[in-house]
Motif scaffolding. Structure first.
Motif, PDB file in Angstrom:
ATOM      1  N   ASN A   1      -4.663  -3.496  -7.622  1.00 45.27           N
ATOM      2  CA  ASN A   1      -4.709  -2.812  -8.918  1.00 45.27           C
ATOM      3  C   ASN A   1      -4.094  -1.413  -8.798  1.00 45.27           C
ATOM      4  O   ASN A   1      -3.352  -0.966  -9.690  1.00 45.27           O
ATOM      5  CB  ASN A   1      -6.154  -2.672  -9.412  1.00 45.27           C
ATOM      6  N   ALA A   2      -4.420  -0.733  -7.702  1.00 40.79           N
ATOM      7  CA  ALA A   2      -3.864   0.604  -7.492  1.00 40.79           C
ATOM      8  C   ALA A   2      -2.345   0.535  -7.376  1.00 40.79           C
ATOM      9  O   ALA A   2      -1.627   1.367  -7.948  1.00 40.79           O
ATOM     10  CB  ALA A   2      -4.476   1.238  -6.233  1.00 40.79           C
ATOM     11  N   ALA A   3      -1.838  -0.466  -6.667  1.00 39.71           N
ATOM     12  CA  ALA A   3      -0.388  -0.601  -6.527  1.00 39.71           C
ATOM     13  C   ALA A   3       0.269  -0.853  -7.886  1.00 39.71           C
ATOM     14  O   ALA A   3       1.328  -0.287  -8.201  1.00 39.71           O
ATOM     15  CB  ALA A   3      -0.059  -1.723  -5.550  1.00 39.71           C
ATOM     16  N   ALA A   4      -0.367  -1.693  -8.706  1.00 45.55           N
ATOM     17  CA  ALA A   4       0.178  -1.963 -10.046  1.00 45.55           C
ATOM     18  C   ALA A   4       0.205  -0.679 -10.871  1.00 45.55           C
ATOM     19  O   ALA A   4       1.180  -0.381 -11.577  1.00 45.55           O
ATOM     20  CB  ALA A   4      -0.651  -3.038 -10.749  1.00 45.55           C
ATOM     21  N   LEU A   5      -0.872   0.099 -10.774  1.00 38.41           N
ATOM     22  CA  LEU A   5      -0.939   1.365 -11.508  1.00 38.41           C
ATOM     23  C   LEU A   5       0.129   2.333 -11.008  1.00 38.41           C
ATOM     24  O   LEU A   5       0.751   3.059 -11.793  1.00 38.41           O
ATOM     25  CB  LEU A   5      -2.340   1.959 -11.326  1.00 38.41           C
ATOM     26  N   GLY A   6       0.360   2.335  -9.696  1.00 41.50           N
ATOM     27  CA  GLY A   6       1.404   3.185  -9.128  1.00 41.50           C
ATOM     28  C   GLY A   6       2.780   2.813  -9.656  1.00 41.50           C
ATOM     29  O   GLY A   6       3.574   3.686 -10.023  1.00 41.50           O
TER      30      GLY A   6
ATOM     31  N   GLY B   1       0.573   1.885  -3.676  1.00 40.10           N
ATOM     32  CA  GLY B   1      -0.868   2.035  -3.615  1.00 40.10           C
ATOM     33  C   GLY B   1      -1.305   3.489  -3.535  1.00 40.10           C
ATOM     34  O   GLY B   1      -2.318   3.877  -4.109  1.00 40.10           O
ATOM     35  N   LEU B   2      -0.504   4.308  -2.848  1.00 41.26           N
ATOM     36  CA  LEU B   2      -0.823   5.745  -2.754  1.00 41.26           C
ATOM     37  C   LEU B   2      -0.659   6.414  -4.116  1.00 41.26           C
ATOM     38  O   LEU B   2      -1.504   7.196  -4.546  1.00 41.26           O
ATOM     39  CB  LEU B   2       0.087   6.432  -1.738  1.00 41.26           C
ATOM     40  N   TYR B   3       0.451   6.104  -4.780  1.00 37.85           N
ATOM     41  CA  TYR B   3       0.652   6.670  -6.123  1.00 37.85           C
ATOM     42  C   TYR B   3      -0.485   6.249  -7.064  1.00 37.85           C
ATOM     43  O   TYR B   3      -1.058   7.067  -7.768  1.00 37.85           O
ATOM     44  CB  TYR B   3       1.987   6.201  -6.713  1.00 37.85           C
ATOM     45  N   GLY B   4      -0.771   4.960  -7.056  1.00 37.87           N
ATOM     46  CA  GLY B   4      -1.807   4.457  -7.960  1.00 37.87           C
ATOM     47  C   GLY B   4      -3.161   5.065  -7.666  1.00 37.87           C
ATOM     48  O   GLY B   4      -3.886   5.478  -8.578  1.00 37.87           O
ATOM     49  N   ALA B   5      -3.511   5.140  -6.384  1.00 36.47           N
ATOM     50  CA  ALA B   5      -4.789   5.746  -6.014  1.00 36.47           C
ATOM     51  C   ALA B   5      -4.797   7.214  -6.426  1.00 36.47           C
ATOM     52  O   ALA B   5      -5.797   7.733  -6.929  1.00 36.47           O
ATOM     53  CB  ALA B   5      -5.027   5.600  -4.512  1.00 36.47           C
ATOM     54  N   GLY B   6      -3.660   7.876  -6.246  1.00 37.04           N
ATOM     55  CA  GLY B   6      -3.571   9.276  -6.640  1.00 37.04           C
ATOM     56  C   GLY B   6      -3.731   9.470  -8.139  1.00 37.04           C
ATOM     57  O   GLY B   6      -4.253  10.489  -8.597  1.00 37.04           O
TER      58      GLY B   6
END
Lengths: 312, 312
Positions: free
Chosen positions: A114-119, A292-297
């Protein structure tokens, strides 16, 4: 200093973290080894130390919060990891609250796909759309669904398990209890398993099989065709369900796009009226491991939806 | 007089319409025969006459608008029916705009299964949740997805085609181009087809097969088990994708619940980690044929989302 967040990608053997501005600029990236086998307390200390170290260089007062992408099923409202193969020692434990207590700032958990998709939505291949689906092709297959610009969570936070779409009701058994999950027929691991079944070698990686295909090996090419067909069956279904404009794929196995994508797209086209009758885009994600880093951020800035997530 | 809307359910042989208050009270229901075989102009006149007649008794000034539930693929932004087996004569025609012109009021189109799902959310079995999925089991299988209280439309309005989930990649062929669509293995039509394959009779309806099962016929019971298994495969997938709290089934075949539901639920439980690990409800819809009327009636009051629906 301008506001920033810290995005964290929790793996089984290391923690990657990035300080990121509200505009999506990565200020610094770090990678810290972690060892879940040493137990929960040790793992929590390693995580907190790694994150605190990064924060010490960018400041406490301008930190919007910390987002954690985690491989596994997460109970969002409770902030609890319900199931994670690589992080079993922090399952069924008030992980978010404990991290907030130790780090003294807002912590938001999210499934890693999910985080990767958001990123990808925020800074990647999905910047121009509000609705997209990401398939992450790796050891398993993960999925992230962005609907109306936000992660689709479901009522306990388990939505988006696209790797467990059934592409063959009596196919390979899966740890989830199902048979024929697409991740058992189209992940990097599945490519290695098929290579073994085809007598190409005992321990080939998907990269090895790709090299064979590239060198003209017909068995290797048929493996990617089979993998593409399985992906196409799953893709047709999500297109029929969502009718979104954009479907992204990520993972190292994308290097073999030329070998699997034609079969995937043929299958999706044949199996989905919607695919044939709308301008559906199927593309490579562009942020790679950074997604994933972008999305988590982005999580600390994402609209809070927890009010809408009912209890377990 | 208080504000009201008119909800319309467009079938192949008749038009059902209801005047409904904002509180969900049906003031009056009518059913008007229609004949699409007489061509577009004749059909449009029959529709307009039926709706106008109802409106004449409840007033023009308090009418919020007219919602039309239509069996088929609809291009929402354009207000065009892209494909409808029973209403081919009004395909690829500016249907909404023409109806607005002739009726001189706001007209909103919606897929009939989406309308039924919205109806169940508004006044039926889904009143207590914001997220639900409805499977309509009939000649085919339709689907409606309510996410955050609103119909999930996708970018041209074709989302929710749950009848075309693949439950058997090489199963019965479907008009959509796919093989093994759940509607070819679990609809009322599929039950009749299986009865024929099992030698129970040439032209049995699903009700006939139900009566046989009720009388202890083992072949008939196995047909419902097979149908339940197919539904269970599809159900497991939507649970894995959405993790919604509520999944509803509707259609006359629900009378056979005792014969198909155990197999369906066993299959879903086995195939979905999320199903087993969250309090997922699978229930009968409660509004029957009225669901589509309620949902269509709600359309003029539903939050307009067309701004978010990109062009075709």
């Amino acid at each position: 200093m301008a506001e920033y967040s810290i995005g964290v990608d929790l793996g089984g053997t290391n923690l990657r973290a990035a300080a990121i501005t509200r505009e999506g600029k990565i200020l610094e990236k770090v990678s810290v080894p972690t060892n879940p086998l040493l137990g929960r307390e040790s793992l929590l200390r390693e995580m907190v130390a790694g994150i605190s170290d990064l924060r010490s260089r960018w400041g406490t007062s301008t930190l919007a919060g910390i987002g954690l992408g985690i491989p596994g099923f997460i109970l969002l409202k409770q902030g609890v990891i319900r199931n994670s193969n690589n992080l079993a020692c922090i399952e069924d434990f008030p992980f978010r609250d404990e991290m907030e207590k130790r780090l003294q700032t807002k912590v938001v958990l999210e499934n890693d796909a999910n985080a990767a998709a958001l990123g990808e939505k925020w800074m990647g291949a999905g910047r121009d759309v509000d609705d997209l689906i990401l398939f992450t092709l790796g050891t398993g297959i993960g999925g992230g669904i962005i609907s109306g610009g936000k992660v689709l969570h479901g009522f306990v936070g388990m939505a988006g398990e696209l790797g467990h779409l059934t592409v063959m009701p009596n196919g390979f058994p899966c740890g989830c209890g199902n048979n024929g999950c697409v991740e058992k027929h189209a992940s990097a691991t599945a490519i290695g398993a098929m290579a073994r079944l085809m007598g190409l070698g005992e321990n080939l990686s998907s990269a090895d099989v790709y090299n064979l295909a590239n060198n003209g090996n017909e068995h290797a090419r048929r493996i990617f065709q089979s993998m593409g067909q399985s992906l196409g069956i799953a893709l047709a279904m999500v297109v029929n369900i969502f009718n979104f404009p954009l479907y992204l794929l990520s993972g190292g196995v994308l290097a073999a796009w030329e070998f699997f994508a034609p079969a995937m797209l043929d299958e999706a086209r044949r199996r989905s009226f919607t695919f044939r009758n709308s301008n559906t885009r199927v593309e490579k994600a562009i942020l790679g491991n950074e997604a994933g880093l972008y999305g988590a951020g982005f999580l600390p800035w994402a609209e809070p939806e927890l009010e809408n997530v009912a209890g377990h």
